[in-house]
Scaffold this active site. Structure first.
Site, PDB file in Angstrom:
ATOM      1  N   GLY A 192       0.592  -1.209  -0.168  1.00 59.19           N
ATOM      2  CA  GLY A 192      -0.165   0.065   0.178  1.00 59.19           C
ATOM      3  C   GLY A 192       0.746   1.309  -0.032  1.00 59.19           C
ATOM      4  O   GLY A 192       0.202   2.272  -0.366  1.00 59.19           O
TER       5      GLY A 192
ATOM      6  N   ASP B  89      -4.899   1.602  10.823  1.00 60.35           N
ATOM      7  CA  ASP B  89      -6.217   1.177  10.797  1.00 60.35           C
ATOM      8  C   ASP B  89      -6.447   0.576  12.266  1.00 60.35           C
ATOM      9  O   ASP B  89      -6.678   1.536  13.138  1.00 60.35           O
ATOM     10  CB  ASP B  89      -6.673  -0.035   9.686  1.00 60.35           C
ATOM     11  CG  ASP B  89      -7.987  -0.411   9.622  1.00 60.35           C
ATOM     12  OD1 ASP B  89      -9.014   0.330   9.780  1.00 60.35           O
ATOM     13  OD2 ASP B  89      -8.218  -1.492   9.704  1.00 60.35           O
TER      14      ASP B  89
HETATM   15  P1  5GP Z   1      -3.756  -2.173  10.712  1.00 61.03           P
HETATM   16  O1  5GP Z   1      -2.888  -3.273  10.969  1.00 61.03           O
HETATM   17  O2  5GP Z   1      -3.522  -0.822  11.032  1.00 61.03           O
HETATM   18  O3  5GP Z   1      -5.158  -2.623  10.950  1.00 61.03           O
HETATM   19  O4  5GP Z   1      -3.527  -2.348   9.074  1.00 61.03           O
HETATM   20  C1  5GP Z   1      -3.216  -1.585   8.297  1.00 61.03           C
HETATM   21  C2  5GP Z   1      -3.578  -2.237   6.893  1.00 61.03           C
HETATM   22  O5  5GP Z   1      -4.829  -2.669   6.503  1.00 61.03           O
HETATM   23  C3  5GP Z   1      -3.194  -1.024   5.958  1.00 61.03           C
HETATM   24  O6  5GP Z   1      -1.661  -1.161   5.477  1.00 61.03           O
HETATM   25  C4  5GP Z   1      -4.036  -1.433   4.687  1.00 61.03           C
HETATM   26  O7  5GP Z   1      -3.062  -2.357   3.848  1.00 61.03           O
HETATM   27  C5  5GP Z   1      -5.185  -2.224   5.365  1.00 61.03           C
HETATM   28  N1  5GP Z   1      -6.368  -1.418   5.563  1.00 61.03           N
HETATM   29  C6  5GP Z   1      -6.985  -0.860   6.439  1.00 61.03           C
HETATM   30  N2  5GP Z   1      -7.843   0.201   6.268  1.00 61.03           N
HETATM   31  C7  5GP Z   1      -7.968   0.124   4.945  1.00 61.03           C
HETATM   32  C8  5GP Z   1      -9.058   0.705   3.948  1.00 61.03           C
HETATM   33  O8  5GP Z   1      -9.737   1.355   4.127  1.00 61.03           O
HETATM   34  N3  5GP Z   1      -8.639   0.550   2.564  1.00 61.03           N
HETATM   35  C9  5GP Z   1      -7.664  -0.480   2.197  1.00 61.03           C
HETATM   36  N4  5GP Z   1      -7.365  -0.411   0.766  1.00 61.03           N
HETATM   37  N5  5GP Z   1      -6.802  -0.969   3.140  1.00 61.03           N
HETATM   38  C10 5GP Z   1      -7.079  -0.719   4.204  1.00 61.03           C
HETATM   39 MG    MG Z   2      -0.518  -2.260   4.094  1.00 61.14          MG
END
Ligand code: 5GP
Ligand code: MG
Length: 181
Positions: free
Chosen positions: A44, A107
């Site tokens: 990403g 996230d």
């Molecule tokens: P975390 O470990 O913070 O939950 O995960 C973050 C990862 O989840 C981000 O780097 C991304 O790859 C994915 N992610 C979280 N929210 C979104 C979103 O709204 N859209 C997309 N495309 N990916 C997300």
């Molecule tokens: Mg990611």
């Protein structure tokens, strides 16, 4: 297959302006004249990081190593908290380096927390993190990114490197996926 909402959440102009702002903040927070190792969380990060390093260069930052890591989360259904696995580690030794971690979105925070914990154990001189987006409504761990582009509502977003099922990464703006109903 869900569709993209017609109206972008953040326009290309807003994103570009923000990257300039972020680069200013980041540039002034690292010691002048010393190279910064920039490490991105694939996949990403790839567009945001490409824009950011060029903007950091314009602000006079010397970019040292550029490296990437792949982390994946599993086991939590739609939530990525809990298990984060490092699928591909960086190739450079970060001990004594000024390190900037770059991710697309904060996230639940599980991924960044895991990576920060791992990197701290490698004794960098500085360790800071930067995300283009954060969704505070979803945050599950006690973590904050040092530099945040935009705080967004709890919607699934795409564009600027973020995908839905490997689509839409190339959009130059941030769009929202329509919810299934
Ligand atoms: P975390 O470990 O913070 O939950 O995960 C973050 C990862 O989840 C981000 O780097 C991304 O790859 C994915 N992610 C979280 N929210 C979104 C979103 O709204 N859209 C997309 N495309 N990916 C997300
Ligand atoms: Mg990611």
């Amino acid at each position: 297959m869900p569709e993209l909402e017609a109206h972008p959440l953040l326009s290309e102009q807003q994103v570009n302006d923000k990257i300039v702002e972020l680069a200013c903040e980041i540039a002034s927070s690292f010691p002048e004249g010393e190279p910064v190792t920039v490490i991105g969380l694939l996949r990403g990060c790839f567009i945001f990081m490409a824009d950011l390093v060029r903007e950091l260069h314009r602000k006079g930052v010397i970019i040292g190593e550029v490296d990437f890591l792949i982390a994946s989360s599993y086991g939590g259904g739609t939530s990525s908290s809990g298990n984060v696995k490092i699928e591909r580690d960086v190739k450079h030794d970060i001990a004594g380096k000024h390190v900037l971690l770059v991710d697309d979105i904060l996230d639940t925070g599980a991924t960044l927390q895991k990576v920060i914990e791992l990197f701290k154990s490698r004794n960098p001189a500085t360790l800071k993190s930067c995300v283009l987006l954060e969704k505070p409504a979803r945050l599950e761990v006690d973590i904050k990114s040092d530099f945040v582009g935009f705080t967004i509502p709890n919607k699934f977003v795409v564009g600027c490197g973020l995908d839905y099922d490997q689509r839409y990464r190339e959009l130059p703006y941030i769009g929202i996926m329509k919810e299934d109903d």
